[in-house]
Design a protein around this motif. Structure first.
Motif, PDB file in Angstrom:
ATOM      1  N   HIS A 128       0.842  -1.192   0.000  1.00 30.13           N
ATOM      2  CA  HIS A 128       0.000   0.000   0.000  1.00 30.13           C
ATOM      3  C   HIS A 128       0.884   1.251   0.000  1.00 30.13           C
ATOM      4  N   LEU A 129       0.422   2.277  -0.673  1.00 36.23           N
ATOM      5  CA  LEU A 129       1.056   3.587  -0.613  1.00 36.23           C
ATOM      6  C   LEU A 129       0.228   4.451   0.323  1.00 36.23           C
ATOM      7  N   VAL A 130       0.834   4.893   1.416  1.00 44.45           N
ATOM      8  CA  VAL A 130       0.145   5.708   2.416  1.00 44.45           C
ATOM      9  C   VAL A 130       0.769   7.100   2.422  1.00 44.45           C
ATOM     10  N   ILE A 131      -0.066   8.115   2.273  1.00 41.35           N
ATOM     11  CA  ILE A 131       0.411   9.504   2.228  1.00 41.35           C
ATOM     12  C   ILE A 131      -0.282  10.304   3.322  1.00 41.35           C
ATOM     13  N   HIS A 132       0.509  10.950   4.154  1.00 43.37           N
ATOM     14  CA  HIS A 132      -0.027  11.903   5.127  1.00 43.37           C
ATOM     15  C   HIS A 132       0.422  13.288   4.678  1.00 43.37           C
ATOM     16  N   LEU A 133      -0.542  14.150   4.359  1.00 47.68           N
ATOM     17  CA  LEU A 133      -0.233  15.445   3.750  1.00 47.68           C
ATOM     18  C   LEU A 133       0.238  16.491   4.756  1.00 47.68           C
ATOM     19  N   ALA A 134       0.156  16.174   6.057  1.00 50.53           N
ATOM     20  CA  ALA A 134       0.613  17.090   7.099  1.00 50.53           C
ATOM     21  C   ALA A 134      -0.051  18.459   6.958  1.00 50.53           C
ATOM     22  N   ARG A 135       0.679  19.504   7.279  1.00 55.83           N
ATOM     23  CA  ARG A 135       0.057  20.827   7.304  1.00 55.83           C
ATOM     24  C   ARG A 135      -0.059  21.456   5.923  1.00 55.83           C
ATOM     25  N   SER A 136       0.931  21.262   5.075  1.00 61.71           N
ATOM     26  CA  SER A 136       0.982  22.012   3.819  1.00 61.71           C
ATOM     27  C   SER A 136       1.071  21.136   2.584  1.00 61.71           C
ATOM     28  N   GLY A 137       0.817  19.841   2.732  1.00 63.42           N
ATOM     29  CA  GLY A 137       0.883  18.963   1.576  1.00 63.42           C
ATOM     30  C   GLY A 137      -0.393  18.981   0.755  1.00 63.42           C
ATOM     31  N   TRP A 138      -0.273  18.535  -0.486  1.00 65.53           N
ATOM     32  CA  TRP A 138      -1.448  18.491  -1.357  1.00 65.53           C
ATOM     33  C   TRP A 138      -1.207  17.504  -2.493  1.00 65.53           C
ATOM     34  N   ILE A 139      -2.297  17.093  -3.139  1.00 66.64           N
ATOM     35  CA  ILE A 139      -2.248  16.222  -4.308  1.00 66.64           C
ATOM     36  C   ILE A 139      -2.687  17.026  -5.521  1.00 66.64           C
ATOM     37  N   ARG A 140      -1.902  17.018  -6.567  1.00 66.99           N
ATOM     38  CA  ARG A 140      -2.240  17.750  -7.790  1.00 66.99           C
ATOM     39  C   ARG A 140      -2.297  16.768  -8.959  1.00 66.99           C
ATOM     40  N   TRP A 141      -3.487  16.644  -9.551  1.00 67.56           N
ATOM     41  CA  TRP A 141      -3.650  15.759 -10.698  1.00 67.56           C
ATOM     42  C   TRP A 141      -3.010  16.388 -11.923  1.00 67.56           C
ATOM     43  N   ARG A 142      -2.378  15.566 -12.732  1.00 72.90           N
ATOM     44  CA  ARG A 142      -1.659  16.042 -13.905  1.00 72.90           C
ATOM     45  C   ARG A 142      -2.207  15.301 -15.129  1.00 72.90           C
ATOM     46  N   GLU A 143      -2.743  16.044 -16.073  1.00 67.75           N
ATOM     47  CA  GLU A 143      -3.351  15.437 -17.262  1.00 67.75           C
ATOM     48  C   GLU A 143      -2.315  15.037 -18.307  1.00 67.75           C
ATOM     49  N   ALA A 144      -1.228  15.771 -18.381  1.00 61.58           N
ATOM     50  CA  ALA A 144      -0.242  15.557 -19.446  1.00 61.58           C
ATOM     51  C   ALA A 144       1.065  15.036 -18.871  1.00 61.58           C
ATOM     52  N   ALA A 145       2.005  14.775 -19.769  1.00 63.10           N
ATOM     53  CA  ALA A 145       3.313  14.299 -19.351  1.00 63.10           C
ATOM     54  C   ALA A 145       3.972  15.320 -18.426  1.00 63.10           C
ATOM     55  N   PRO A 146       4.663  14.870 -17.388  1.00 69.39           N
ATOM     56  CA  PRO A 146       5.280  15.802 -16.442  1.00 69.39           C
ATOM     57  C   PRO A 146       6.448  16.546 -17.065  1.00 69.39           C
ATOM     58  N   ARG A 147       6.619  17.763 -16.608  1.00 68.80           N
ATOM     59  CA  ARG A 147       7.795  18.517 -17.029  1.00 68.80           C
ATOM     60  C   ARG A 147       9.010  18.015 -16.258  1.00 68.80           C
ATOM     61  N   PRO A 148      10.197  18.163 -16.814  1.00 73.90           N
ATOM     62  CA  PRO A 148      11.397  17.754 -16.081  1.00 73.90           C
ATOM     63  C   PRO A 148      11.515  18.524 -14.774  1.00 73.90           C
ATOM     64  N   THR A 149      11.942  17.846 -13.718  1.00 75.61           N
ATOM     65  CA  THR A 149      12.087  18.504 -12.430  1.00 75.61           C
ATOM     66  C   THR A 149      13.382  19.308 -12.391  1.00 75.61           C
TER      67      THR A 149
END
Length: 296
Positions: free
Chosen positions: A68-89
């Motif tokens: 399982h992947l478990v995510i706790h977003l804490a105080r300032s975390g968030w999930i952002r859906w991405r429709e297209a291919a990701p840009r290079p980091t």
């Protein structure tokens, strides 16, 4: 901080997008966010998503025949859906991006296309990512109190929790994840305002006050869950702020009585309340401002 209603909405939104899709890869860019070593993150790669659930303030992503992947977003975390291919980091540890999930392409999708990003807009990083065989292996899940909207969270059970807390301030008891799961700073303010109760009220209280607080807790959270359901992740924060009656409303008029909403400052957070509605018109002591010589 994302709390029960927002995390529930995120789980529903992600579940609708991810269920049946296969994970191509998950990149963890903020290494400190990853709290486990075994199983490795790569154990999720190539696995189809079975669903996304909420446990307290945690998101739990389940895959077929895998961890399982478990995510706790804490105080300032968030999930952002991405429709297209990701840009290079820009590079590891730079910017708010903590982790990135890329899904296997489906017919018509570009290679390495859609997925979601896990971000944290804060200098003090608290977001936590776990890869575990069972969600209960995450300590903050294993020690969670009961879910406040569950059918078995009765008024009698709530009364027992308050009685056990004794003279502890009710604001802190509502926020204590080991006593009740999913309530944070914002919704504890809203619940106490709806119950016309001081944040400093002792947790142990007469039966009529328990009844009033229990009814307010269930109503505030249920209404928030209903309002958040179906709201896109990109709009959830704004939707939450718009619904707040006292939290984050310092200096504004109380919607119930018109008095000015007041604030108490803690070391790392604040609370907001209405003196007329909640404390008999008496402002609460603010030790931080008192030390600074600020008159209220």
């Amino acid at each position: 901080m994302p709390e029960l209603p927002e995390v529930e909405a995120l789980a529903l939104d992600l579940g609708a997008r991810l269920t049946g899709r296969a994970i191509h890869r998950i990149d963890v860019l903020e290494i400190a966010a990853l709290k486990t070593v075994e199983p490795p993150v790569a154990a999720l790669h190539g696995k189809a998503v079975l669903g996304v659930a909420r446990r307290g303030k945690h998101l739990v992503l389940s895959v077929e025949s895998g961890p399982h992947l478990v995510i706790h977003l804490a105080r300032s975390g968030w999930i952002r859906w991405r429709e297209a291919a990701p840009r290079p980091t820009a590079g590891r540890g730079r910017g708010p991006l903590a982790a990135r999930a890329v899904l296997e392409p489906t017919d018509g999708d570009p290679p390495g296309g859609d997925g979601f990003d896990v971000t944290e807009q804060a200098t003090r990083k608290r977001l936590a990512i776990h890869v575990v065989e069972h969600p209960e292996q995450v300590l903050s899940i294993a020690t969670l109190g009961p879910e406040p909207l569950a059918a078995d969270f009765t008024e009698e059970r709530f009364a027992g929790i308050l009685a056990a807390a004794g003279r502890a301030q009710i604001k802190g008891v509502l926020r204590d994840q080991q006593r009740i799961a999913g309530i944070g700073n914002a919704y504890s303010d809203e619940i106490l305002h709806a119950a016309a109760m001081s944040p400093f009220h002792p947790a142990s209280m007469p039966a009529d006050e328990v009844h009033r607080l229990y009814a307010a807790l269930r109503q505030v959270l249920q209404e928030a869950v209903e309002h958040a359901a179906g709201v896109p992740a990109s709009s959830l924060k704004a939707e939450k702020r718009q619904r707040m009656r006292v939290h984050g409303r310092k200096g504004e008029a109380c919607p119930a009585c018109g008095d000015t909403v007041r604030q108490v400052i803690y070391a790392d957070s604040t609370l907001e309340y209405c003196a007329t509605c909640q404390t008999g018109g008496k402002p609460l002591s603010d030790r931080v401002l008192s030390r600074l010589g600020v008159r209220r």
